[in-house]
Motif scaffolding. Structure first.
Motif, PDB file in Angstrom:
ATOM      1  N   LYS A  36       0.834  -1.203   0.000  1.00 37.26           N
ATOM      2  CA  LYS A  36       0.000   0.000   0.000  1.00 37.26           C
ATOM      3  C   LYS A  36       0.872   1.259   0.000  1.00 37.26           C
ATOM      4  CE  LYS A  36      -3.622   2.504   2.441  1.00 37.26           C
ATOM      5  NZ  LYS A  36      -3.122   3.726   1.859  1.00 37.26           N
ATOM      6  N   LYS A  37       1.920   1.256   0.819  1.00 36.15           N
ATOM      7  CA  LYS A  37       2.826   2.409   0.853  1.00 36.15           C
ATOM      8  C   LYS A  37       3.494   2.604  -0.508  1.00 36.15           C
ATOM      9  CE  LYS A  37       3.904   2.262   5.770  1.00 36.15           C
ATOM     10  NZ  LYS A  37       4.924   1.994   6.796  1.00 36.15           N
ATOM     11  N   PHE A  38       3.919   1.502  -1.121  1.00 36.90           N
ATOM     12  CA  PHE A  38       4.539   1.598  -2.446  1.00 36.90           C
ATOM     13  C   PHE A  38       3.562   2.190  -3.447  1.00 36.90           C
ATOM     14  CE2 PHE A  38       5.101  -0.182  -6.698  1.00 36.90           C
ATOM     15  CZ  PHE A  38       6.362   0.327  -7.014  1.00 36.90           C
ATOM     16  N   TYR A  39       2.314   1.697  -3.455  1.00 32.81           N
ATOM     17  CA  TYR A  39       1.301   2.223  -4.377  1.00 32.81           C
ATOM     18  C   TYR A  39       1.094   3.718  -4.157  1.00 32.81           C
ATOM     19  CZ  TYR A  39      -0.286  -2.509  -5.723  1.00 32.81           C
ATOM     20  OH  TYR A  39      -0.380  -3.790  -6.200  1.00 32.81           O
ATOM     21  N   ASP A  40       0.993   4.133  -2.896  1.00 32.35           N
ATOM     22  CA  ASP A  40       0.785   5.556  -2.597  1.00 32.35           C
ATOM     23  C   ASP A  40       1.924   6.414  -3.136  1.00 32.35           C
ATOM     24  OD1 ASP A  40      -1.604   4.970  -1.317  1.00 32.35           O
ATOM     25  OD2 ASP A  40      -0.757   5.087   0.709  1.00 32.35           O
ATOM     26  N   VAL A  41       3.157   5.984  -2.874  1.00 29.99           N
ATOM     27  CA  VAL A  41       4.327   6.747  -3.339  1.00 29.99           C
ATOM     28  C   VAL A  41       4.419   6.720  -4.863  1.00 29.99           C
ATOM     29  CG1 VAL A  41       6.865   6.808  -3.325  1.00 29.99           C
ATOM     30  CG2 VAL A  41       5.615   6.457  -1.187  1.00 29.99           C
ATOM     31  N   PHE A  42       4.219   5.554  -5.466  1.00 31.68           N
ATOM     32  CA  PHE A  42       4.289   5.423  -6.920  1.00 31.68           C
ATOM     33  C   PHE A  42       3.226   6.287  -7.592  1.00 31.68           C
ATOM     34  CE2 PHE A  42       3.167   3.319 -10.941  1.00 31.68           C
ATOM     35  CZ  PHE A  42       4.406   3.329 -11.566  1.00 31.68           C
ATOM     36  N   ASP A  43       1.980   6.179  -7.104  1.00 34.03           N
ATOM     37  CA  ASP A  43       0.889   6.962  -7.685  1.00 34.03           C
ATOM     38  C   ASP A  43       1.191   8.457  -7.612  1.00 34.03           C
ATOM     39  OD1 ASP A  43      -0.317   4.482  -7.946  1.00 34.03           O
ATOM     40  OD2 ASP A  43      -1.972   4.907  -6.561  1.00 34.03           O
ATOM     41  N   GLN A  44       1.647   8.913  -6.455  1.00 37.55           N
ATOM     42  CA  GLN A  44       1.940  10.336  -6.298  1.00 37.55           C
ATOM     43  C   GLN A  44       3.094  10.769  -7.197  1.00 37.55           C
ATOM     44  OE1 GLN A  44       0.043  12.694  -4.777  1.00 37.55           O
ATOM     45  NE2 GLN A  44      -1.267  10.879  -4.796  1.00 37.55           N
ATOM     46  N   ALA A  45       4.107   9.926  -7.335  1.00 37.68           N
ATOM     47  CA  ALA A  45       5.237  10.266  -8.207  1.00 37.68           C
ATOM     48  C   ALA A  45       4.768  10.425  -9.651  1.00 37.68           C
ATOM     49  CB  ALA A  45       6.326   9.200  -8.113  1.00 37.68           C
ATOM     50  N   ILE A  46       3.987   9.471 -10.138  1.00 42.06           N
ATOM     51  CA  ILE A  46       3.487   9.545 -11.518  1.00 42.06           C
ATOM     52  C   ILE A  46       2.616  10.779 -11.688  1.00 42.06           C
ATOM     53  CG2 ILE A  46       1.961   8.443 -13.224  1.00 42.06           C
ATOM     54  CD1 ILE A  46       4.768   7.154 -12.997  1.00 42.06           C
ATOM     55  N   LEU A  47       1.705  11.020 -10.747  1.00 36.29           N
ATOM     56  CA  LEU A  47       0.786  12.151 -10.872  1.00 36.29           C
ATOM     57  C   LEU A  47       1.488  13.492 -10.688  1.00 36.29           C
ATOM     58  CD1 LEU A  47      -2.313  10.605  -9.084  1.00 36.29           C
ATOM     59  CD2 LEU A  47      -2.025  11.030 -11.547  1.00 36.29           C
ATOM     60  N   ASN A  48       2.614  13.513  -9.983  1.00 42.76           N
ATOM     61  CA  ASN A  48       3.399  14.750  -9.878  1.00 42.76           C
ATOM     62  C   ASN A  48       4.186  15.016 -11.155  1.00 42.76           C
ATOM     63  OD1 ASN A  48       2.569  15.532  -7.320  1.00 42.76           O
ATOM     64  ND2 ASN A  48       4.186  14.396  -6.293  1.00 42.76           N
ATOM     65  N   ILE A  49       4.711  13.958 -11.748  1.00 39.23           N
ATOM     66  CA  ILE A  49       5.505  14.102 -12.979  1.00 39.23           C
ATOM     67  C   ILE A  49       4.594  14.359 -14.182  1.00 39.23           C
ATOM     68  CG2 ILE A  49       7.057  12.902 -14.569  1.00 39.23           C
ATOM     69  CD1 ILE A  49       8.092  11.357 -12.061  1.00 39.23           C
ATOM     70  N   ILE A  50       3.508  13.610 -14.269  1.00 39.57           N
ATOM     71  CA  ILE A  50       2.563  13.735 -15.387  1.00 39.57           C
ATOM     72  C   ILE A  50       1.163  13.889 -14.781  1.00 39.57           C
ATOM     73  CG2 ILE A  50       1.770  12.756 -17.578  1.00 39.57           C
ATOM     74  CD1 ILE A  50       4.176  10.793 -17.408  1.00 39.57           C
ATOM     75  N   PRO A  51       0.802  15.100 -14.360  1.00 43.57           N
ATOM     76  CA  PRO A  51      -0.475  15.290 -13.660  1.00 43.57           C
ATOM     77  C   PRO A  51      -1.704  14.805 -14.428  1.00 43.57           C
ATOM     78  CG  PRO A  51       0.854  17.282 -13.556  1.00 43.57           C
ATOM     79  CD  PRO A  51       1.555  16.339 -14.489  1.00 43.57           C
ATOM     80  N   ASP A  52      -1.649  14.882 -15.743  1.00 42.74           N
ATOM     81  CA  ASP A  52      -2.810  14.453 -16.529  1.00 42.74           C
ATOM     82  C   ASP A  52      -2.617  13.058 -17.124  1.00 42.74           C
ATOM     83  OD1 ASP A  52      -0.852  15.252 -18.318  1.00 42.74           O
ATOM     84  OD2 ASP A  52      -2.268  16.164 -19.718  1.00 42.74           O
ATOM     85  N   PHE A  53      -1.790  12.240 -16.488  1.00 46.24           N
ATOM     86  CA  PHE A  53      -1.525  10.892 -16.986  1.00 46.24           C
ATOM     87  C   PHE A  53      -2.811  10.090 -17.231  1.00 46.24           C
ATOM     88  CE2 PHE A  53      -0.484   6.356 -16.443  1.00 46.24           C
ATOM     89  CZ  PHE A  53       0.415   6.209 -17.495  1.00 46.24           C
ATOM     90  N   PRO A  54      -3.732  10.035 -16.264  1.00 43.71           N
ATOM     91  CA  PRO A  54      -4.960   9.273 -16.522  1.00 43.71           C
ATOM     92  C   PRO A  54      -5.725   9.798 -17.743  1.00 43.71           C
ATOM     93  CG  PRO A  54      -4.759   9.739 -14.189  1.00 43.71           C
ATOM     94  CD  PRO A  54      -3.694  10.536 -14.884  1.00 43.71           C
ATOM     95  N   THR A  55      -5.782  11.099 -17.890  1.00 41.47           N
ATOM     96  CA  THR A  55      -6.471  11.693 -19.038  1.00 41.47           C
ATOM     97  C   THR A  55      -5.779  11.318 -20.339  1.00 41.47           C
ATOM     98  OG1 THR A  55      -7.187  13.541 -17.669  1.00 41.47           O
ATOM     99  CG2 THR A  55      -7.254  13.875 -20.058  1.00 41.47           C
ATOM    100  N   GLN A  56      -4.443  11.366 -20.332  1.00 45.12           N
ATOM    101  CA  GLN A  56      -3.702  11.032 -21.548  1.00 45.12           C
ATOM    102  C   GLN A  56      -3.876   9.561 -21.921  1.00 45.12           C
ATOM    103  OE1 GLN A  56       0.141  12.658 -22.399  1.00 45.12           O
ATOM    104  NE2 GLN A  56      -0.087  14.241 -20.819  1.00 45.12           N
ATOM    105  N   VAL A  57      -3.912   8.681 -20.930  1.00 43.67           N
ATOM    106  CA  VAL A  57      -4.158   7.264 -21.226  1.00 43.67           C
ATOM    107  C   VAL A  57      -5.569   7.114 -21.779  1.00 43.67           C
ATOM    108  CG1 VAL A  57      -4.409   4.943 -20.256  1.00 43.67           C
ATOM    109  CG2 VAL A  57      -2.476   6.371 -19.565  1.00 43.67           C
ATOM    110  N   ASN A  58      -6.529   7.766 -21.137  1.00 45.08           N
ATOM    111  CA  ASN A  58      -7.916   7.673 -21.606  1.00 45.08           C
ATOM    112  C   ASN A  58      -8.084   8.233 -23.011  1.00 45.08           C
ATOM    113  OD1 ASN A  58      -9.261   6.236 -19.613  1.00 45.08           O
ATOM    114  ND2 ASN A  58      -9.557   8.046 -18.343  1.00 45.08           N
ATOM    115  N   ASN A  59      -7.268   9.205 -23.395  1.00 44.88           N
ATOM    116  CA  ASN A  59      -7.327   9.741 -24.753  1.00 44.88           C
ATOM    117  C   ASN A  59      -6.931   8.689 -25.794  1.00 44.88           C
ATOM    118  OD1 ASN A  59      -8.216  12.247 -23.962  1.00 44.88           O
ATOM    119  ND2 ASN A  59      -6.170  13.148 -23.909  1.00 44.88           N
ATOM    120  N   LEU A  60      -6.207   7.662 -25.364  1.00 45.74           N
ATOM    121  CA  LEU A  60      -5.807   6.584 -26.267  1.00 45.74           C
ATOM    122  C   LEU A  60      -6.883   5.499 -26.387  1.00 45.74           C
ATOM    123  CD1 LEU A  60      -2.117   6.100 -25.061  1.00 45.74           C
ATOM    124  CD2 LEU A  60      -2.918   7.445 -27.023  1.00 45.74           C
ATOM    125  N   LEU A  61      -7.876   5.573 -25.509  1.00 45.76           N
ATOM    126  CA  LEU A  61      -8.923   4.556 -25.460  1.00 45.76           C
ATOM    127  C   LEU A  61     -10.210   5.072 -26.105  1.00 45.76           C
ATOM    128  CD1 LEU A  61      -8.432   3.386 -21.756  1.00 45.76           C
ATOM    129  CD2 LEU A  61      -7.406   2.420 -23.827  1.00 45.76           C
TER     130      LEU A  61
END
Length: 134
Positions: A36-61
């Motif tokens: 759980k701690k790893f997921y929290d840190v990983f998720d925050q790192a990705i969202l800090n580096i690429i804040p719109d990552f989920p949106t960009q992935v969804n744009n491919l779908l």
């Protein structure tokens, strides 16, 4: 966290609480907490580096096949897999080990995302292009 765990185990063993040590390791609660701690840190790192990552992935779908976020601060398992792919980790076996998921689960999520992609042929390359500054 490993140091804390090591100290806890040493304290319990020194006072003869072997059953407590056994229950800690058998329950898997420590692994679950660390995951759980790893997921929290990983998720925050990705969202800090690429804040719109989920949106960009969804744009491919396809529009009716988008991935829903559990909440604004956490990625879904599918988005975590996509994030590893974006980081260049394409080996499903490695992704499964990093995320603590079975290899079958990683294959299933990857195939599901690819099946929902606007362009299945270029999906993995399109993931790699998210937030690139060429």
């Amino acid at each position: 966290s490993l140091e804390e765990f090591n100290r806890l185990i040493n304290r319990k063993l020194k006072v003869g609480q072997v059953h407590d040590v056994l229950s800690l390791t058998e329950s898997g609660s420590i692994i679950q907490d660390q995951t759980k701690k790893f997921y929290d840190v990983f998720d925050q790192a990705i969202l800090n580096i690429i804040p719109d990552f989920p949106t960009q992935v969804n744009n491919l779908l396809l529009p009716d096949k988008q991935i829903e976020l559990p909440d604004a601060q956490h990625l879904s398992p599918e988005l975590r897999i996509a994030a590893f792919m974006r980081l260049g980790v394409m080996d499903s076996n490695q992704i499964s080990k990093f995320l603590g998921l079975s290899l079958n689960t990683v294959y299933t999520y990857r195939n599901r995302m690819k099946a929902r992609a606007k362009n299945r042929e270029t999906f993995e390359n399109d993931i790699l292009k998210i937030a690139r500054f060429d």
